[in-house]
Scaffold this motif. Structure first.
Motif, PDB file in Angstrom:
ATOM      1  N   LEU A  13       0.829  -1.211   0.000  1.00 55.78           N
ATOM      2  CA  LEU A  13       0.000   0.000   0.000  1.00 55.78           C
ATOM      3  C   LEU A  13       0.863   1.261   0.000  1.00 55.78           C
ATOM      4  O   LEU A  13       0.551   2.241  -0.683  1.00 55.78           O
ATOM      5  N   VAL A  14       1.938   1.246   0.760  1.00 59.53           N
ATOM      6  CA  VAL A  14       2.841   2.404   0.790  1.00 59.53           C
ATOM      7  C   VAL A  14       3.499   2.598  -0.570  1.00 59.53           C
ATOM      8  O   VAL A  14       3.633   3.726  -1.055  1.00 59.53           O
ATOM      9  N   THR A  15       3.874   1.494  -1.209  1.00 61.31           N
ATOM     10  CA  THR A  15       4.459   1.579  -2.551  1.00 61.31           C
ATOM     11  C   THR A  15       3.465   2.203  -3.527  1.00 61.31           C
ATOM     12  O   THR A  15       3.829   3.051  -4.353  1.00 61.31           O
ATOM     13  N   THR A  16       2.220   1.807  -3.435  1.00 58.83           N
ATOM     14  CA  THR A  16       1.180   2.365  -4.289  1.00 58.83           C
ATOM     15  C   THR A  16       1.010   3.856  -4.019  1.00 58.83           C
ATOM     16  O   THR A  16       0.910   4.658  -4.953  1.00 58.83           O
ATOM     17  N   ALA A  17       0.968   4.239  -2.742  1.00 56.22           N
ATOM     18  CA  ALA A  17       0.792   5.641  -2.385  1.00 56.22           C
ATOM     19  C   ALA A  17       1.956   6.489  -2.894  1.00 56.22           C
ATOM     20  O   ALA A  17       1.748   7.599  -3.416  1.00 56.22           O
ATOM     21  N   LEU A  18       3.167   5.983  -2.777  1.00 52.88           N
ATOM     22  CA  LEU A  18       4.333   6.725  -3.254  1.00 52.88           C
ATOM     23  C   LEU A  18       4.301   6.864  -4.773  1.00 52.88           C
ATOM     24  O   LEU A  18       4.632   7.925  -5.319  1.00 52.88           O
ATOM     25  N   ALA A  19       3.882   5.814  -5.459  1.00 52.55           N
ATOM     26  CA  ALA A  19       3.777   5.873  -6.917  1.00 52.55           C
ATOM     27  C   ALA A  19       2.733   6.914  -7.337  1.00 52.55           C
ATOM     28  O   ALA A  19       2.932   7.637  -8.324  1.00 52.55           O
ATOM     29  N   LEU A  20       1.634   6.989  -6.612  1.00 47.57           N
ATOM     30  CA  LEU A  20       0.622   8.005  -6.909  1.00 47.57           C
ATOM     31  C   LEU A  20       1.182   9.410  -6.702  1.00 47.57           C
ATOM     32  O   LEU A  20       0.943  10.311  -7.514  1.00 47.57           O
ATOM     33  N   ALA A  21       1.933   9.600  -5.617  1.00 47.24           N
ATOM     34  CA  ALA A  21       2.535  10.908  -5.358  1.00 47.24           C
ATOM     35  C   ALA A  21       3.500  11.287  -6.467  1.00 47.24           C
ATOM     36  O   ALA A  21       3.520  12.433  -6.927  1.00 47.24           O
ATOM     37  N   ASP A  22       4.297  10.327  -6.907  1.00 51.96           N
ATOM     38  CA  ASP A  22       5.261  10.596  -7.977  1.00 51.96           C
ATOM     39  C   ASP A  22       4.554  10.993  -9.272  1.00 51.96           C
ATOM     40  O   ASP A  22       5.003  11.890  -9.989  1.00 51.96           O
ATOM     41  N   ALA A  23       3.461  10.314  -9.569  1.00 48.32           N
ATOM     42  CA  ALA A  23       2.788  10.510 -10.854  1.00 48.32           C
ATOM     43  C   ALA A  23       1.832  11.697 -10.858  1.00 48.32           C
ATOM     44  O   ALA A  23       1.722  12.419 -11.860  1.00 48.32           O
ATOM     45  N   GLU A  24       1.149  11.914  -9.719  1.00 53.25           N
ATOM     46  CA  GLU A  24       0.073  12.907  -9.721  1.00 53.25           C
ATOM     47  C   GLU A  24       0.153  13.922  -8.592  1.00 53.25           C
ATOM     48  O   GLU A  24      -0.696  14.807  -8.496  1.00 53.25           O
ATOM     49  N   GLY A  25       1.137  13.808  -7.725  1.00 58.55           N
ATOM     50  CA  GLY A  25       1.251  14.728  -6.610  1.00 58.55           C
ATOM     51  C   GLY A  25       0.561  14.204  -5.371  1.00 58.55           C
ATOM     52  O   GLY A  25      -0.207  13.239  -5.422  1.00 58.55           O
ATOM     53  N   LEU A  26       0.810  14.857  -4.239  1.00 63.73           N
ATOM     54  CA  LEU A  26       0.282  14.382  -2.968  1.00 63.73           C
ATOM     55  C   LEU A  26      -1.237  14.484  -2.872  1.00 63.73           C
ATOM     56  O   LEU A  26      -1.860  13.761  -2.090  1.00 63.73           O
ATOM     57  N   THR A  27      -1.845  15.367  -3.657  1.00 63.69           N
ATOM     58  CA  THR A  27      -3.297  15.486  -3.598  1.00 63.69           C
ATOM     59  C   THR A  27      -3.984  14.206  -4.052  1.00 63.69           C
ATOM     60  O   THR A  27      -5.123  13.942  -3.669  1.00 63.69           O
ATOM     61  N   ALA A  28      -3.290  13.407  -4.848  1.00 70.36           N
ATOM     62  CA  ALA A  28      -3.870  12.152  -5.333  1.00 70.36           C
ATOM     63  C   ALA A  28      -3.819  11.048  -4.292  1.00 70.36           C
ATOM     64  O   ALA A  28      -4.479  10.022  -4.438  1.00 70.36           O
ATOM     65  N   VAL A  29      -3.033  11.259  -3.237  1.00 71.51           N
ATOM     66  CA  VAL A  29      -2.853  10.208  -2.232  1.00 71.51           C
ATOM     67  C   VAL A  29      -3.966  10.319  -1.191  1.00 71.51           C
ATOM     68  O   VAL A  29      -3.904  11.149  -0.275  1.00 71.51           O
ATOM     69  N   THR A  30      -4.965   9.493  -1.317  1.00 68.20           N
ATOM     70  CA  THR A  30      -6.063   9.418  -0.358  1.00 68.20           C
ATOM     71  C   THR A  30      -6.351   7.946  -0.086  1.00 68.20           C
ATOM     72  O   THR A  30      -5.957   7.071  -0.867  1.00 68.20           O
ATOM     73  N   THR A  31      -7.039   7.668   1.013  1.00 67.43           N
ATOM     74  CA  THR A  31      -7.389   6.275   1.291  1.00 67.43           C
ATOM     75  C   THR A  31      -8.291   5.732   0.190  1.00 67.43           C
ATOM     76  O   THR A  31      -8.170   4.562  -0.192  1.00 67.43           O
ATOM     77  N   ARG A  32      -9.165   6.578  -0.335  1.00 69.18           N
ATOM     78  CA  ARG A  32     -10.056   6.130  -1.408  1.00 69.18           C
ATOM     79  C   ARG A  32      -9.270   5.752  -2.663  1.00 69.18           C
ATOM     80  O   ARG A  32      -9.485   4.693  -3.251  1.00 69.18           O
TER      81      ARG A  32
END
Length: 225
Positions: A13-32
């Motif tokens: 899950l952390v790997t997924t969250a970091l990948a989202l941050a890299d690709a779309e920024g921290l605003t994309a990182v949500t539990t949903r």
């Protein structure tokens, strides 16, 4: 349909969250959003993360855990400090969107504590007192984050054409300034718009910081340490 028996691995899950941050920024990182990436509802993440803040904490800890601190040796303190700062930079550079997370979280996990302890130990060995060493350590580690997030030409996009267009627009804007009023800005337009060499930019950043610390230690107005 989500399987009620589906178990989620925290590290994944952390790997997924970091990948989202890299690709779309921290605003994309949500539990949903992290849940969607794994085909589950946000509730399925609550075993590991109650909210977004806990996910961000975990991203910061992941980054800090990937910093490979060099072993202490007999070299001068400033050379060893340079290597510690460079080790942190090496991890942060590919993750500019998430790099800022470590600024306020470095003392919140064992990996961050290890980096801070090592930095403080080197400064103590250089002769700095506790308070001055703490200030310098904090400023030094935060400066590595600043180098990453303010790198000239860094644009939060995966599209190289969008990045090139943004860099060219910034350069053109600076070059359009009055050369009589802003001669140095006009001359430096290219360098301010984008790094000619990322490696040189970061190496200079570390060297300038370490040289400044040496200067504080040896300068004529150095307070007692």
């Amino acid at each position: 349909m989500e399987s009620p028996r589906k178990r989620l691995d925290r590290g994944v899950l952390v790997t997924t969250a970091l990948a989202l941050a890299d690709a779309e920024g921290l605003t994309a990182v949500t539990t949903r959003r992290v849940g969607q990436e794994h085909g589950v509802s946000p509730m399925a993440l609550y075993r590991h993360f109650r909210d977004k803040d806990q996910i961000l904490d975990a991203i910061a800890e992941r980054l800090l855990s990937e910093v490979h601190l060099p072993e202490p040796d007999d070299r001068a303190w400033d050379l060893q400090l340079r290597d510690v700062l460079t080790a942190l930079l090496t991890v942060l550079r590919p993750h500019a969107a998430a790099a800022g997370l470590v600024t306020t979280r470095i003392l919140g996990s064992p990996p961050g504590l290890a980096i801070a302890e090592r930095t403080l130990a080197l400064l103590a060995g250089a002769g700095f007192g506790v308070e001055q060493g703490a200030e310098i350590a904090s400023q030094s580690l935060c400066s590595m984050v600043t180098l990453v997030v303010t790198e000239p030409g860094r644009i939060e996009t995966e599209d190289p054409q969008v990045r090139d267009d943004a860099v060219q627009a910034k350069r053109a804007s600076l070059e359009a300034l009055s050369p009589e009023r802003y001669p140095h800005l006009v001359a430096a337009a290219g360098a301010l718009a984008s790094c000619s060499s990322d490696d040189v930019y970061y190496a200079h950043g570390v060297e300038l910081l370490v040289a400044g610390i040496r200067g504080v230690r040896t300068g004529p107005h150095t307070p007692a340490v």
